[in-house]
Motif scaffolding. Structure first.
Motif, PDB file in Angstrom:
ATOM      1  N   TYR A  56       0.834  -1.209   0.000  1.00 27.97           N
ATOM      2  CA  TYR A  56       0.000   0.000   0.000  1.00 27.97           C
ATOM      3  C   TYR A  56       0.867   1.257   0.000  1.00 27.97           C
ATOM      4  O   TYR A  56       0.675   2.165  -0.820  1.00 27.97           O
ATOM      5  CB  TYR A  56      -0.918  -0.016   1.215  1.00 27.97           C
ATOM      6  CG  TYR A  56      -1.576   1.300   1.545  1.00 27.97           C
ATOM      7  CD1 TYR A  56      -2.681   1.747   0.829  1.00 27.97           C
ATOM      8  CD2 TYR A  56      -1.084   2.102   2.566  1.00 27.97           C
ATOM      9  CE1 TYR A  56      -3.285   2.968   1.127  1.00 27.97           C
ATOM     10  CE2 TYR A  56      -1.674   3.310   2.874  1.00 27.97           C
ATOM     11  CZ  TYR A  56      -2.776   3.740   2.150  1.00 27.97           C
ATOM     12  OH  TYR A  56      -3.353   4.954   2.453  1.00 27.97           O
ATOM     13  N   ARG A  60       1.136   3.842  -3.028  1.00 27.81           N
ATOM     14  CA  ARG A  60       0.635   5.184  -2.725  1.00 27.81           C
ATOM     15  C   ARG A  60       1.683   6.244  -3.072  1.00 27.81           C
ATOM     16  O   ARG A  60       1.377   7.245  -3.714  1.00 27.81           O
ATOM     17  CB  ARG A  60       0.260   5.262  -1.250  1.00 27.81           C
ATOM     18  CG  ARG A  60      -0.521   6.517  -0.873  1.00 27.81           C
ATOM     19  CD  ARG A  60      -0.895   6.472   0.609  1.00 27.81           C
ATOM     20  NE  ARG A  60      -1.867   7.486   0.908  1.00 27.81           N
ATOM     21  CZ  ARG A  60      -1.584   8.782   1.083  1.00 27.81           C
ATOM     22  NH1 ARG A  60      -0.336   9.199   0.967  1.00 27.81           N
ATOM     23  NH2 ARG A  60      -2.535   9.653   1.346  1.00 27.81           N
ATOM     24  N   LYS A  96      -7.542  -0.482  -0.239  1.00 27.40           N
ATOM     25  CA  LYS A  96      -7.272   0.670   0.614  1.00 27.40           C
ATOM     26  C   LYS A  96      -7.057   1.935  -0.219  1.00 27.40           C
ATOM     27  O   LYS A  96      -7.532   3.021   0.146  1.00 27.40           O
ATOM     28  CB  LYS A  96      -6.042   0.405   1.486  1.00 27.40           C
ATOM     29  CG  LYS A  96      -6.227  -0.653   2.551  1.00 27.40           C
ATOM     30  CD  LYS A  96      -4.967  -0.863   3.371  1.00 27.40           C
ATOM     31  CE  LYS A  96      -4.642   0.354   4.210  1.00 27.40           C
ATOM     32  NZ  LYS A  96      -3.465   0.114   5.095  1.00 27.40           N
ATOM     33  N   LEU A  97      -6.375   1.800  -1.338  1.00 33.64           N
ATOM     34  CA  LEU A  97      -6.141   2.953  -2.203  1.00 33.64           C
ATOM     35  C   LEU A  97      -7.436   3.442  -2.846  1.00 33.64           C
ATOM     36  O   LEU A  97      -7.608   4.646  -3.082  1.00 33.64           O
ATOM     37  CB  LEU A  97      -5.117   2.594  -3.284  1.00 33.64           C
ATOM     38  CG  LEU A  97      -3.684   2.406  -2.775  1.00 33.64           C
ATOM     39  CD1 LEU A  97      -2.830   1.713  -3.825  1.00 33.64           C
ATOM     40  CD2 LEU A  97      -3.063   3.745  -2.395  1.00 33.64           C
ATOM     41  N   ASP A 100      -9.039   5.622  -0.413  1.00 29.00           N
ATOM     42  CA  ASP A 100      -8.365   6.924  -0.376  1.00 29.00           C
ATOM     43  C   ASP A 100      -8.728   7.799  -1.564  1.00 29.00           C
ATOM     44  O   ASP A 100      -8.359   8.971  -1.607  1.00 29.00           O
ATOM     45  CB  ASP A 100      -6.841   6.735  -0.387  1.00 29.00           C
ATOM     46  CG  ASP A 100      -6.306   6.126   0.897  1.00 29.00           C
ATOM     47  OD1 ASP A 100      -7.035   6.120   1.908  1.00 29.00           O
ATOM     48  OD2 ASP A 100      -5.145   5.661   0.881  1.00 29.00           O
ATOM     49  N   LEU A 102      -7.556   7.215  -4.586  1.00 27.94           N
ATOM     50  CA  LEU A 102      -6.418   7.253  -5.490  1.00 27.94           C
ATOM     51  C   LEU A 102      -6.493   6.197  -6.586  1.00 27.94           C
ATOM     52  O   LEU A 102      -5.749   6.259  -7.568  1.00 27.94           O
ATOM     53  CB  LEU A 102      -5.114   7.075  -4.708  1.00 27.94           C
ATOM     54  CG  LEU A 102      -4.809   8.175  -3.681  1.00 27.94           C
ATOM     55  CD1 LEU A 102      -3.551   7.832  -2.893  1.00 27.94           C
ATOM     56  CD2 LEU A 102      -4.653   9.526  -4.371  1.00 27.94           C
ATOM     57  N   ALA A 190      -9.932  12.878   8.316  1.00 25.75           N
ATOM     58  CA  ALA A 190      -9.868  11.883   7.239  1.00 25.75           C
ATOM     59  C   ALA A 190     -10.216  12.516   5.897  1.00 25.75           C
ATOM     60  O   ALA A 190      -9.543  12.265   4.882  1.00 25.75           O
ATOM     61  CB  ALA A 190     -10.803  10.724   7.549  1.00 25.75           C
ATOM     62  N   GLY A 193      -7.418  14.864   4.732  1.00 28.67           N
ATOM     63  CA  GLY A 193      -6.282  14.103   4.228  1.00 28.67           C
ATOM     64  C   GLY A 193      -6.474  13.704   2.776  1.00 28.67           C
ATOM     65  O   GLY A 193      -5.546  13.807   1.961  1.00 28.67           O
ATOM     66  N   GLN A 194      -7.682  13.261   2.432  1.00 25.68           N
ATOM     67  CA  GLN A 194      -7.954  12.875   1.051  1.00 25.68           C
ATOM     68  C   GLN A 194      -7.890  14.074   0.111  1.00 25.68           C
ATOM     69  O   GLN A 194      -7.341  13.983  -0.996  1.00 25.68           O
ATOM     70  CB  GLN A 194      -9.319  12.196   0.952  1.00 25.68           C
ATOM     71  CG  GLN A 194      -9.369  10.816   1.579  1.00 25.68           C
ATOM     72  CD  GLN A 194     -10.636  10.066   1.197  1.00 25.68           C
ATOM     73  OE1 GLN A 194     -11.346  10.437   0.281  1.00 25.68           O
ATOM     74  NE2 GLN A 194     -10.908   8.994   1.916  1.00 25.68           N
ATOM     75  N   ASP A 197      -4.346  15.082  -0.461  1.00 26.12           N
ATOM     76  CA  ASP A 197      -3.702  14.129  -1.377  1.00 26.12           C
ATOM     77  C   ASP A 197      -4.014  14.468  -2.825  1.00 26.12           C
ATOM     78  O   ASP A 197      -3.120  14.495  -3.688  1.00 26.12           O
ATOM     79  CB  ASP A 197      -4.173  12.701  -1.086  1.00 26.12           C
ATOM     80  CG  ASP A 197      -3.494  12.098   0.121  1.00 26.12           C
ATOM     81  OD1 ASP A 197      -2.512  12.683   0.620  1.00 26.12           O
ATOM     82  OD2 ASP A 197      -3.952  11.027   0.573  1.00 26.12           O
ATOM     83  N   HIS A 198      -5.287  14.725  -3.118  1.00 30.43           N
ATOM     84  CA  HIS A 198      -5.683  15.054  -4.494  1.00 30.43           C
ATOM     85  C   HIS A 198      -5.038  16.369  -4.941  1.00 30.43           C
ATOM     86  O   HIS A 198      -4.618  16.495  -6.100  1.00 30.43           O
ATOM     87  CB  HIS A 198      -7.206  15.139  -4.603  1.00 30.43           C
ATOM     88  CG  HIS A 198      -7.880  13.810  -4.584  1.00 30.43           C
ATOM     89  ND1 HIS A 198      -7.735  12.882  -5.583  1.00 30.43           N
ATOM     90  CD2 HIS A 198      -8.708  13.231  -3.671  1.00 30.43           C
ATOM     91  CE1 HIS A 198      -8.436  11.799  -5.301  1.00 30.43           C
ATOM     92  NE2 HIS A 198      -9.033  11.991  -4.147  1.00 30.43           N
TER      93      HIS A 198
END
Length: 264
Positions: A56, A60, A96-97, A100, A102, A190, A193-194, A197-198
């Protein structure tokens, strides 16, 4: 058989990516070193973690840093073969990704990296303003002197990284997560965080130069935010967050030839 063994157990040569010696192979003829596989190198650096977690983390990082391009197919058998693991930790890592945001997994089609589009800038900054306003206001109302010292320490560390946008971004995400912890807003943490990331993926793919230029301004805004929190001026905190996000949004949109001033 468990999939939680040390990750190096499945890597030939104990997980080392160093080229093997050419001695004893076709006499003494030199053998060119193979091009390192970034995914494998990242997996090999995860010793002590479960296989799923190591796969992961490796995938990631490869997605976030652009080694795996947007919309690329992620073939389970290929990834498993490159990392020397079974398909089980790869499937679990991809799930898991997907959570997220992703990776996209389509039935009967497979997995691919989530696409990117420059016009997502507008949406991202709407989310950032909303989430950051909520969390920083809550943190402002709950912050103790110890909390403020922790934020200050994070900002001082970020000051030393303004010329390294990639590392600064990591610390920036950590600072926002710290604020969420102070605010006691786990759901917002949470979600934020996403979104971060984007945004990192988008900025690296389309606007790396612009992002680097804006780091110092963003850092100045963070210190203004800290000053307002230290005074307990929570209304000022909200105003600084809104101003920070709206100015950044408009700057990025103008650099990509998009958008008009944001009003609502």
């Amino acid at each position: 058989m468990t999939e939680r063994d040390d990750v190096d157990a499945d890597l030939p040569g104990g997980g080392s990516d160093r080229p093997r010696s050419a001695k004893g192979m076709a006499g003494s003829q030199s053998v060119p070193a193979a091009t390192p596989d970034p995914l494998r190198s990242r997996y090999g650096g995860q010793a002590g973690r479960s296989k799923t977690e190591a796969v992961y983390n490796a995938l990631r990082r490869s997605i976030m840093e652009g080694d795996v391009a947007p919309e690329s197919r992620l073939i389970i058998a290929d990834i498993a073969g490159r990392l020397g693991v079974s398909s089980i930790p790869v499937r679990e890592a991809l799930t898991k990704l997907q959570a997220d945001g992703l990776v996209v997994i389509e039935p009967y089609v497979g997995a691919r990296v989530t696409p990117l589009a420059a016009d997502a800038i507008d949406e991202i900054f709407h989310h950032l303003e909303s989430l950051e306003t909520y969390t920083t206001l809550a943190a402002c109302r709950k912050a103790t002197p110890e909390h403020l010292e922790a934020i200050k320490a994070q900002l001082l560390a970020m000051d030393r990284l303004v010329d390294d946008p990639a590392l600064w971004s990591v610390r920036n995400a950590e600072m926002h997560h710290l604020i969420c912890d102070i605010a006691d807003t786990p759901v917002a943490k949470a979600l934020l965080g996403q979104v971060l990331d984007h945004w990192y993926r988008l900025s690296q793919h389309y606007m790396q130069d612009v992002f680097a230029e804006r780091v110092r301004k963003a850092q100045d805004d963070h210190w203004r935010l800290f000053g307002a929190m230290s005074r307990g001026a929570c209304d000022d905190v909200a105003a600084i967050v809104r101003e920070h996000n709206r100015e950044a949004r408009q700057d990025y949109l103008s650099r990509t030839g998009q958008g008009a001033p944001w009003s609502r």
